[in-house]
Design a protein around this motif. Structure first.
Motif, PDB file in Angstrom:
ATOM      1  N   ALA A 124     -22.560   1.020   3.086  1.00 44.38           N
ATOM      2  CA  ALA A 124     -23.865   1.338   3.667  1.00 44.38           C
ATOM      3  C   ALA A 124     -24.056   0.590   4.987  1.00 44.38           C
ATOM      4  O   ALA A 124     -24.564   1.160   5.961  1.00 44.38           O
ATOM      5  N   ALA A 125     -23.632  -0.665   5.041  1.00 41.89           N
ATOM      6  CA  ALA A 125     -23.748  -1.439   6.280  1.00 41.89           C
ATOM      7  C   ALA A 125     -22.863  -0.845   7.370  1.00 41.89           C
ATOM      8  O   ALA A 125     -23.271  -0.755   8.531  1.00 41.89           O
ATOM      9  N   ALA A 126     -21.656  -0.430   7.000  1.00 46.35           N
ATOM     10  CA  ALA A 126     -20.756   0.186   7.984  1.00 46.35           C
ATOM     11  C   ALA A 126     -21.311   1.519   8.469  1.00 46.35           C
ATOM     12  O   ALA A 126     -21.254   1.822   9.669  1.00 46.35           O
ATOM     13  N   ASP A 127     -21.879   2.303   7.558  1.00 47.57           N
ATOM     14  CA  ASP A 127     -22.489   3.580   7.942  1.00 47.57           C
ATOM     15  C   ASP A 127     -23.677   3.356   8.876  1.00 47.57           C
ATOM     16  O   ASP A 127     -23.863   4.081   9.852  1.00 47.57           O
ATOM     17  N   LYS A 128     -24.487   2.339   8.568  1.00 49.39           N
ATOM     18  CA  LYS A 128     -25.644   2.036   9.414  1.00 49.39           C
ATOM     19  C   LYS A 128     -25.177   1.587  10.788  1.00 49.39           C
ATOM     20  O   LYS A 128     -25.747   2.005  11.804  1.00 49.39           O
ATOM     21  N   ALA A 129     -24.150   0.767  10.846  1.00 45.80           N
ATOM     22  CA  ALA A 129     -23.636   0.308  12.137  1.00 45.80           C
ATOM     23  C   ALA A 129     -23.103   1.485  12.949  1.00 45.80           C
ATOM     24  O   ALA A 129     -23.339   1.570  14.161  1.00 45.80           O
ATOM     25  N   ALA A 130     -22.417   2.412  12.297  1.00 48.16           N
ATOM     26  CA  ALA A 130     -21.899   3.592  12.993  1.00 48.16           C
ATOM     27  C   ALA A 130     -23.047   4.467  13.484  1.00 48.16           C
ATOM     28  O   ALA A 130     -23.001   4.981  14.611  1.00 48.16           O
ATOM     29  N   ALA A 131     -24.082   4.627  12.678  1.00 50.32           N
ATOM     30  CA  ALA A 131     -25.240   5.424  13.081  1.00 50.32           C
ATOM     31  C   ALA A 131     -25.969   4.761  14.249  1.00 50.32           C
ATOM     32  O   ALA A 131     -26.391   5.445  15.187  1.00 50.32           O
ATOM     33  N   ASP A 132     -26.107   3.436  14.200  1.00 47.27           N
ATOM     34  CA  ASP A 132     -26.751   2.711  15.292  1.00 47.27           C
ATOM     35  C   ASP A 132     -25.955   2.859  16.589  1.00 47.27           C
ATOM     36  O   ASP A 132     -26.522   3.043  17.659  1.00 47.27           O
ATOM     37  N   LYS A 133     -24.645   2.784  16.481  1.00 55.42           N
ATOM     38  CA  LYS A 133     -23.780   2.928  17.656  1.00 55.42           C
ATOM     39  C   LYS A 133     -23.904   4.338  18.229  1.00 55.42           C
ATOM     40  O   LYS A 133     -24.018   4.515  19.440  1.00 55.42           O
ATOM     41  N   ALA A 134     -23.897   5.343  17.358  1.00 55.23           N
ATOM     42  CA  ALA A 134     -24.030   6.724  17.816  1.00 55.23           C
ATOM     43  C   ALA A 134     -25.387   6.943  18.481  1.00 55.23           C
ATOM     44  O   ALA A 134     -25.481   7.610  19.521  1.00 55.23           O
ATOM     45  N   ALA A 135     -26.443   6.360  17.926  1.00 54.01           N
ATOM     46  CA  ALA A 135     -27.773   6.495  18.508  1.00 54.01           C
ATOM     47  C   ALA A 135     -27.831   5.819  19.873  1.00 54.01           C
ATOM     48  O   ALA A 135     -28.433   6.348  20.816  1.00 54.01           O
ATOM     49  N   ALA A 136     -27.199   4.666  20.002  1.00 53.19           N
ATOM     50  CA  ALA A 136     -27.177   3.968  21.284  1.00 53.19           C
ATOM     51  C   ALA A 136     -26.405   4.771  22.325  1.00 53.19           C
ATOM     52  O   ALA A 136     -26.826   4.872  23.481  1.00 53.19           O
ATOM     53  N   GLU A 137     -25.285   5.351  21.912  1.00 49.66           N
ATOM     54  CA  GLU A 137     -24.507   6.177  22.833  1.00 49.66           C
ATOM     55  C   GLU A 137     -25.308   7.412  23.236  1.00 49.66           C
ATOM     56  O   GLU A 137     -25.290   7.826  24.401  1.00 49.66           O
TER      57      GLU A 137
END
Length: 182
Positions: A124-137
């Protein structure tokens, strides 16, 4: 955080070694108690088989393999039941060993559930980090597009630069000197 996991894993390994040692101790005590009485509580053949199975449980627990430990516990219980059915293990001894197996099983099941929860939390933490990165991009791309749009709009609304009028043709002398020919 890795130190916390290492400490936690060390504690769980120690706990399972203790549980497995307790189970092995119960089997050994049963084997020794059976030597002096006319009707043994645990026959020597059954004791060897059960101790070998307890060793397999202990090794799997030491390797931090709760699934393997649970499988070996199931096999141990099957052998215990077979030994009890053949008369090599008394009812009282069977119940004592079975309660130890149940306690170890509960510990292993709890460890397996905790491990599954830890893995789910990491995922879940890895998924959240990936989602945060995608949102930032995505936000950076939107900002870049807005800047380009602003530049294009500014270029359209800016007045055209006025070009200077062409310079009159040279000041050279003309053949006509103002005299009318005509």
């Amino acid at each position: 955080m890795s130190q916390w996991r290492t400490t936690r894993q060390d504690r769980s390994r120690v706990r399972y070694r203790i549980s497995a040692s307790l189970l092995a101790g119960l089997l050994a005590a049963g084997a020794l108690a059976g030597c002096g009485s006319p009707a043994p509580e645990l026959g020597p053949g059954a004791a060897r088989q059960l101790q070998a199975q307890v060793l397999a449980v202990s090794q799997a627990a030491a390797a931090n393999d709760p699934a393997g430990s649970l499988q070996h516990l199931g096999e141990l219980l099957t052998r215990l039941d077979a030994a009890a059915a053949s008369g090599e293990v008394s009812f009282r001894r069977h119940q004592s060993i079975k309660s130890s197996i149940d306690a170890v099983r509960a510990d292993l099941t709890a460890q397996q559930a905790a491990e599954a929860a830890r893995k789910a939390a990491e995922k879940a933490a890895a998924d959240k980090a990936a989602a945060d990165k995608a949102a930032a991009e995505q936000a950076a791309a939107a900002q870049a597009a807005a800047q380009v749009a602003a530049q294009v709009a500014a270029a359209r609304t800016a007045p055209a630069a006025v070009a200077p009028a062409p310079a009159p043709a040279g000041k050279g002398k003309s053949k006509d000197k103002g005299k009318g020919k005509g």
